[in-house]
Motif scaffolding. Structure first.
Motif, PDB file in Angstrom:
ATOM      1  N   PRO A 252      16.319 -30.548   6.041  1.00  0.00           N
ATOM      2  CA  PRO A 252      16.281 -29.282   6.779  1.00  0.00           C
ATOM      3  C   PRO A 252      15.436 -28.267   6.007  1.00  0.00           C
ATOM      4  N   ALA A 253      14.815 -27.318   6.725  1.00  0.00           N
ATOM      5  CA  ALA A 253      13.817 -26.448   6.094  1.00  0.00           C
ATOM      6  C   ALA A 253      14.380 -25.681   4.909  1.00  0.00           C
ATOM      7  N   ALA A 254      15.617 -25.165   5.052  1.00  0.00           N
ATOM      8  CA  ALA A 254      16.175 -24.378   3.957  1.00  0.00           C
ATOM      9  C   ALA A 254      16.338 -25.252   2.711  1.00  0.00           C
ATOM     10  N   VAL A 255      16.721 -26.513   2.941  1.00  0.00           N
ATOM     11  CA  VAL A 255      16.884 -27.428   1.809  1.00  0.00           C
ATOM     12  C   VAL A 255      15.526 -27.690   1.164  1.00  0.00           C
ATOM     13  N   THR A 256      14.492 -27.869   1.990  1.00  0.00           N
ATOM     14  CA  THR A 256      13.166 -28.127   1.429  1.00  0.00           C
ATOM     15  C   THR A 256      12.718 -26.975   0.545  1.00  0.00           C
ATOM     16  N   ALA A 257      12.929 -25.748   1.052  1.00  0.00           N
ATOM     17  CA  ALA A 257      12.518 -24.584   0.261  1.00  0.00           C
ATOM     18  C   ALA A 257      13.251 -24.565  -1.073  1.00  0.00           C
ATOM     19  N   PHE A 258      14.507 -25.026  -1.071  1.00  0.00           N
ATOM     20  CA  PHE A 258      15.291 -25.038  -2.296  1.00  0.00           C
ATOM     21  C   PHE A 258      14.896 -26.229  -3.177  1.00  0.00           C
ATOM     22  N   LEU A 259      14.514 -27.350  -2.540  1.00  0.00           N
ATOM     23  CA  LEU A 259      14.101 -28.523  -3.317  1.00  0.00           C
ATOM     24  C   LEU A 259      12.843 -28.223  -4.126  1.00  0.00           C
ATOM     25  N   VAL A 260      12.001 -27.332  -3.591  1.00  0.00           N
ATOM     26  CA  VAL A 260      10.807 -26.934  -4.353  1.00  0.00           C
ATOM     27  C   VAL A 260      11.242 -26.362  -5.697  1.00  0.00           C
ATOM     28  N   VAL A 261      12.275 -25.512  -5.658  1.00  0.00           N
ATOM     29  CA  VAL A 261      12.781 -24.940  -6.909  1.00  0.00           C
ATOM     30  C   VAL A 261      13.425 -26.025  -7.765  1.00  0.00           C
ATOM     31  N   ALA A 262      14.110 -26.976  -7.097  1.00  0.00           N
ATOM     32  CA  ALA A 262      14.761 -28.053  -7.850  1.00  0.00           C
ATOM     33  C   ALA A 262      13.735 -28.866  -8.629  1.00  0.00           C
ATOM     34  N   SER A 263      12.559 -29.121  -8.004  1.00  0.00           N
ATOM     35  CA  SER A 263      11.565 -29.898  -8.742  1.00  0.00           C
ATOM     36  C   SER A 263      10.898 -29.033  -9.803  1.00  0.00           C
ATOM     37  N   GLN A 264      10.876 -27.710  -9.583  1.00  0.00           N
ATOM     38  CA  GLN A 264      10.327 -26.855 -10.641  1.00  0.00           C
ATOM     39  C   GLN A 264      11.239 -26.814 -11.850  1.00  0.00           C
ATOM     40  N   ALA A 265      12.541 -27.068 -11.638  1.00  0.00           N
ATOM     41  CA  ALA A 265      13.438 -27.176 -12.782  1.00  0.00           C
ATOM     42  C   ALA A 265      13.036 -28.382 -13.640  1.00  0.00           C
ATOM     43  N   GLY A 266      12.545 -29.456 -12.967  1.00  0.00           N
ATOM     44  CA  GLY A 266      12.020 -30.589 -13.718  1.00  0.00           C
ATOM     45  C   GLY A 266      10.795 -30.199 -14.525  1.00  0.00           C
ATOM     46  N   LEU A 267       9.956 -29.373 -13.913  1.00  0.00           N
ATOM     47  CA  LEU A 267       8.761 -28.870 -14.596  1.00  0.00           C
ATOM     48  C   LEU A 267       9.170 -28.040 -15.823  1.00  0.00           C
ATOM     49  N   TYR A 268      10.208 -27.209 -15.616  1.00  0.00           N
ATOM     50  CA  TYR A 268      10.724 -26.416 -16.735  1.00  0.00           C
ATOM     51  C   TYR A 268      11.171 -27.343 -17.864  1.00  0.00           C
ATOM     52  N   GLY A 269      11.892 -28.428 -17.500  1.00  0.00           N
ATOM     53  CA  GLY A 269      12.365 -29.358 -18.514  1.00  0.00           C
ATOM     54  C   GLY A 269      11.209 -29.954 -19.306  1.00  0.00           C
ATOM     55  N   LEU A 270      10.146 -30.287 -18.569  1.00  0.00           N
ATOM     56  CA  LEU A 270       8.957 -30.845 -19.216  1.00  0.00           C
ATOM     57  C   LEU A 270       8.387 -29.856 -20.237  1.00  0.00           C
ATOM     58  N   PHE A 271       8.239 -28.602 -19.817  1.00  0.00           N
ATOM     59  CA  PHE A 271       7.672 -27.593 -20.722  1.00  0.00           C
ATOM     60  C   PHE A 271       8.594 -27.356 -21.904  1.00  0.00           C
ATOM     61  N   ARG A 272       9.897 -27.323 -21.626  1.00  0.00           N
ATOM     62  CA  ARG A 272      10.861 -27.055 -22.689  1.00  0.00           C
ATOM     63  C   ARG A 272      10.798 -28.162 -23.751  1.00  0.00           C
ATOM     64  N   VAL A 273      10.718 -29.407 -23.281  1.00  0.00           N
ATOM     65  CA  VAL A 273      10.664 -30.528 -24.223  1.00  0.00           C
ATOM     66  C   VAL A 273       9.371 -30.464 -25.024  1.00  0.00           C
ATOM     67  N   LEU A 274       8.256 -30.231 -24.329  1.00  0.00           N
ATOM     68  CA  LEU A 274       6.964 -30.250 -25.019  1.00  0.00           C
ATOM     69  C   LEU A 274       6.876 -29.134 -26.047  1.00  0.00           C
ATOM     70  N   PHE A 275       7.256 -27.916 -25.638  1.00  0.00           N
ATOM     71  CA  PHE A 275       7.027 -26.774 -26.520  1.00  0.00           C
ATOM     72  C   PHE A 275       8.184 -26.548 -27.485  1.00  0.00           C
ATOM     73  N   SER A 276       9.430 -26.587 -26.966  1.00  0.00           N
ATOM     74  CA  SER A 276      10.552 -26.176 -27.817  1.00  0.00           C
ATOM     75  C   SER A 276      11.115 -27.320 -28.634  1.00  0.00           C
ATOM     76  N   VAL A 277      11.132 -28.541 -28.082  1.00  0.00           N
ATOM     77  CA  VAL A 277      11.720 -29.646 -28.843  1.00  0.00           C
ATOM     78  C   VAL A 277      10.666 -30.275 -29.759  1.00  0.00           C
ATOM     79  N   TYR A 278       9.488 -30.583 -29.199  1.00  0.00           N
ATOM     80  CA  TYR A 278       8.456 -31.220 -30.025  1.00  0.00           C
ATOM     81  C   TYR A 278       7.588 -30.182 -30.723  1.00  0.00           C
ATOM     82  N   GLY A 279       7.029 -29.268 -29.957  1.00  0.00           N
ATOM     83  CA  GLY A 279       6.265 -28.177 -30.560  1.00  0.00           C
ATOM     84  C   GLY A 279       5.075 -28.651 -31.359  1.00  0.00           C
ATOM     85  N   LEU A 280       4.897 -28.029 -32.518  1.00  0.00           N
ATOM     86  CA  LEU A 280       3.676 -28.268 -33.289  1.00  0.00           C
ATOM     87  C   LEU A 280       3.627 -29.655 -33.931  1.00  0.00           C
TER      88      LEU A 280
END
Lengths: 523, 155
Positions: A252-280
């Motif tokens: 349903p459309a409302a779910v799709t709009a929210f799923l976009v944010v759900a997949s961006q949480a995955g993107l956040y996880g990726l950035f968090r791992v790359l920068f904060s866990v592994y870093g330099l």
């Protein structure tokens, strides 16, 4: 009361929607109106808590919340030998930024659902899952514990997959939901395996502890590859995007709009791992280029796949893949120059800010576009572009919102897509002109594609079969209007938003030592 | 279709033992291996036993879905409510506000090897019980849904 909320904001951010979801079967018995009131109140309170938390973080620095401790700031018990043993939420500017707009989109999509799903059955389950999806997203972006991150990732995936199957539609949506569910679980298992590898080496699940001990061994490289693959799958980046068209178009459309944010949480996880866990310690040039290549592939493949689509939501789903490429590109450029302070100041920081700004912009205008597509589907019963036409006569507000969303996604001023894309173009041009040109071409193709869609849906004479189509109910218009308003406001005042919210978020990613000190500084 | 008298009598005899064993695992979760989830799953196997022994109609009649749904909701609310009460006690979310308070589950744990006192653990036994109630409800519903999806009896 206020102090109580401020002191416990990170816990309440999770607890309030969870309580809302668990009590929903009881509230639902009272009827539709109490249920709608309950769900809107719960999501609104969550959004307010997220705003308060963001304000606290932006004015007073990162917030630490230790679950189950006598005092929530007591991250490292005296007798633990300097190791944080409990589950800790580490909310820095990046987390607060993600939580803020995720909670806001949660409220908007529930407001939209109140009208769009008013005739559906099984609403108790629908709203409970919406709230649990919100819990999953908020947990993923605020937690400072890798295993806890995995748990919230699973909540996010399972609630999302169940919601995709909500409208049964002859079993097609169930197929899409199974695909989404299986692939998300696969992503989750890869993440879990990587967490196991890290835990085996560093004896801790806390991201800050792992970051402080990271020595980038062979096993860490394996874990990194698994984490990138798993989280890129969750974020829907090419070549791991294949679930997005099915899941986004069948939900349903409302779910799709929210799923976009759900997949961006995955993107956040990726950035968090790359920068904060592994870093330099990371081989940041190689890994950064890998992220850039993922981004460029997503942009190009996404938009070229979108052009021939005839299903309006499928088309938008491919555009969502394409737009997530911009975020990967921006942040990837920042990762490549992570160790080079001069280049970071010259263009790396701007590129990261552009990428992070694009995350929230995308959540706004893509959410808006999916909601307009849902409005059209609700009133006409079709998603096929070839069968639509002339709807501009009867659905004027929806048309207006669609125009705003379409121009924003194509990067036309004065909408928010322009602001973040300009930051990405400028900074990436300093890094590699070829990639900047590709990004611009993708934007032009996006515009072309949406001109076609706009023409197919709204232009032309009024068709007899849609003669009795009327505008959608008011809650849906209010929900779309709120997103449209933010799309415009963020496009007109990008400078203020970047300096108050986005720049601290980018700094939080770049400055790994500050992240580590958040946990260890509390001693 | 009902199974033979022998099977049904066997199921009737075993039923209370399975339930008692399941609840035992739930309430001893903080002392022995097991806990809320495992105990709840054991209790839900009683539903399976009924399904094996009795006909579909009998199972649906004797286990109302609403009861299971209610127990699911009650378990979840008890869980989150216990966690939230920690906030009102002035400690962090999920903080153990009953530990060592001398009241329910509040006896301090004896030092050294001991047979185990069930009246310890603070909120941990309560969370275990909440999870047990939730799991037996959820598993029971799952089993009933799966039974409902099966082809009807020939009779």
């Amino acid at each position: 009361m206020m102090d109580f909320i401020m002191a416990n904001a990170p816990a309440l951010l999770i607890a309030v929607p969870m309580l809302g979801a668990f009590a929903l079967p009881l509230v639902g018995r009272l009827g539709d109106t109490p249920r709608n009131g309950w769900i809107l109140a719960v999501t609104l309170i969550t959004a307010i808590i997220a705003a308060l938390l963001a304000w606290t973080v932006l004015t007073g620095g990162p917030v630490l919340y230790t679950f189950g401790a006598a005092s929530s700031s007591d991250a490292i018990p005296a007798d633990s030998g300097g190791i944080p043993i409990r589950i800790i939420f580490t909310v820095d500017a990046m987390s607060a930024f993600m939580a803020l707009f995720a909670a806001f989109v949660g409220f908007i999509t529930c407001l939209y659902s109140v009208a769009s799903e008013r005739l559906s059955s099984g609403k108790d389950g629908y709203y409970a899952l919406m709230l649990l999806l919100l819990v999953g997203i908020l947990g993923m972006v605020t937690t400072g514990d890798l295993f806890n991150f995995f748990v919230f990732l699973e909540i996010n995936s399972l609630a999302g997959a169940a919601l995709v199957a909500y409208r049964i539609d002859k079993g097609v949506s169930v197929e899409a939901a199974l695909k989404y569910g299986f692939l998300s679980t696969l992503a989750g298992l890869m993440v879990l395996y990587a967490i196991g590898l890290l835990y085996g080496q560093y004896d801790s699940l806390n991201m800050a502890v792992i970051a402080s001990r990271m020595s980038y061994t062979m096993l860490d490289k394996v874990a990194l590859a698994l984490l990138i693959a798993g989280l890129a799958l969750k974020a829907g980046a090419v070549p791991l995007h294949f679930w997005t068209p099915d899941a986004y178009s069948m939900a349903p459309a409302a779910v799709t709009a929210f799923l976009v944010v759900a997949s961006q949480a995955g993107l956040y996880g990726l950035f968090r791992v790359l920068f904060s866990v592994y870093g330099l310690t990371l081989n940041y040039v190689t890994v950064g280029w890998a992220v850039i290549i993922l981004g460029v592939l997503s942009m190009v493949v996404g938009v070229t796949m979108a052009i021939p689509q005839k299903d309006v939501k499928r088309l938008m789903a491919y555009h969502a893949v394409s737009q997530s490429g911009y975020m990967l590109l921006g942040v990837g450029v920042g990762l490549v120059v992570l160790g080079d302070a001069a280049a970071m100041d010259a263009f790396g920081r701007t590129a990261m800010e552009g990428g992070i700004f694009h995350i929230v912009n995308h959540a706004m205008y893509k959410g808006l576009l999916f909601l307009t597509a849902g409005a059209i589907f609700l009133q006409t019963g079709t998603r096929n572009l070839n069968k639509m036409g002339g709807l501009g006569h009867s659905m004027k507000w929806t048309m207006l919102f669609f125009i705003i969303g379409a121009l924003a996604i194509a990067g036309i001023p004065p909408f928010n897509g322009f602001a973040s894309k300009l930051m990405i173009y400028e900074s990436v041009f300093a890094f590699s002109p070829v990639i900047a040109v590709i990004a611009m071409v993708v934007s032009i193709l996006t515009l072309a594609s949406f001109v076609k869609v706009f023409h197919a849906i709204f232009m032309g004479p009024q068709q007899p079969k849609y003669a009795d189509v009327i505008e959608v109910p008011r809650p849906m218009l209010v929900a779309m209007g709120a997103l449209a308003l933010l799309t415009i406001l963020m496009g007109i005042f990008p400078e203020q938003i970047v300096s108050t919210v986005i720049a601290p978020a980018a700094n939080a990613l770049i400055d790994q030592s500050a992240y580590v000190a958040t946990v260890f500084g509390g001693v | 279709m009902n199974m033979s008298n022998l099977v049904r009598s066997g199921a009737n005899i075993m039923m209370p033992f399975i339930l008692v064993y399941g609840f035992y695992i739930v309430v001893h979760g903080h002392l022995t291996p097991g806990g809320g989830f495992q105990g709840g799953a054991v209790i839900a196997t009683a539903v399976v036993l009924l399904m094996v022994a009795y006909s579909r109609a009998d199972v649906f009649a004797s286990i109302p879905k609403n009861v299971l749904k209610n127990s699911e909701t009650a378990g979840l609310l008890l869980f989150i409510g216990t966690a939230l009460l920690a906030l009102t006690a002035g400690i962090a979310f999920f903080g153990n506000w009953l530990l060592g308070a001398g009241s329910l589950f509040g006896t301090p744990v004896a030092f050294g090897i001991n047979p185990g006192d069930i009246n310890t653990g603070g909120i941990i036994p309560i969370l275990n019980i909440a999870v047990g109630i939730e799991v037996l409800g959820a598993m029971g519903i799952l089993l009933l849904v799966m039974l409902g999806g099966m082809k009807g009896d020939a009779e």
